[in-house]
Design an enzyme around this catalytic site. Sequence first.
Site: not given
Ligand code: FE
Length: 288
Positions: A140, A181, A200, A135
């Site tokens: 990111h 997010e 993700s 993730h």
């Molecule tokens: Fe995160």
Amino acid sequence: MGMNEHPLPDTAGLRGDYGAMAADWTVRQPANGYSAEEHDVWRTLLRRQSLLAQRHACPEFLDGLAALQIDERIPDFERASDVLRRRTGWRIVGVPGLIPDDAFYGHLAARRFPVTVWIRRRDEFDYLAEPDLFHDFFGHVPLLFDPVFADYLQAYGRGGLKADALGAIEMLARLYWYTVEFGLIETPEGVRAYGAGILSSGGELPYCVESAAPHRIGFDLLRIMRTRYKIDTFQETYFVIRDFRELFDATAPDFTPYYAELARQEVLAADALLPADRRFTPPAGSPR
Ligand code: FE
Ligand code: PHE
């Protein structure tokens, strides 16, 4: 994810090894210490998620992913940092997992992105409660190659340190949630994902773009900061930015008066709709 997604960390309940870390909560990545099984979990996740991203991710994310030249093995943070540092001055630091808000904000303010050093097990392929290496890295790091997003995330870190002092962490955490997010962005081809939590996720990435079920609402800073979110289901509401410049510019002013205003307003449910919301309609023939 950031740690402000969870009201932690009492590290006792967390999976990572918090024993070996430095004062700033970082640990060295055991870059040569991953098992064949761990590399295999990475490879399988990477293949699935890259395919989905080609269809549903924004172009800036795909550009960053390409620049990283990730291959089939768990990436070496040092190597990736070298590439990233040359582009936007950001680098990656290893962490044992979720870290306290102030430590997290401090890293972002210094253009250091914390990435968890361990990867999920195969039986947690589709869901785990804590952010892991897949993730954090896949979700990111690619957008940190975009100069405007890179500046936004640093500004967010600085804003976090300030919000901490003003008792406004919860409002700022909602902004992180609905942008970093779970954010969506307009493109000439339609709405696409830029939030790491969706990029993700095998299930939520197609869902957030194609399903007719969730609300998609035009970006509105104060609206976001008063909207609750759910951490254990697909989102009921996504907020759509026009571009990263809109996000950067809208968040540039001093938030102190906003926090005071928000303290007087009622907090909204995750599925609330207001008359002023600018709604996006999903593509025709969308599945629910
Ligand atoms: Fe995160
Ligand atoms: N401008 C915000 C403040 O004064 C800081 C901030 C910037 C917060 C970008 C989030 C994102 O608090």
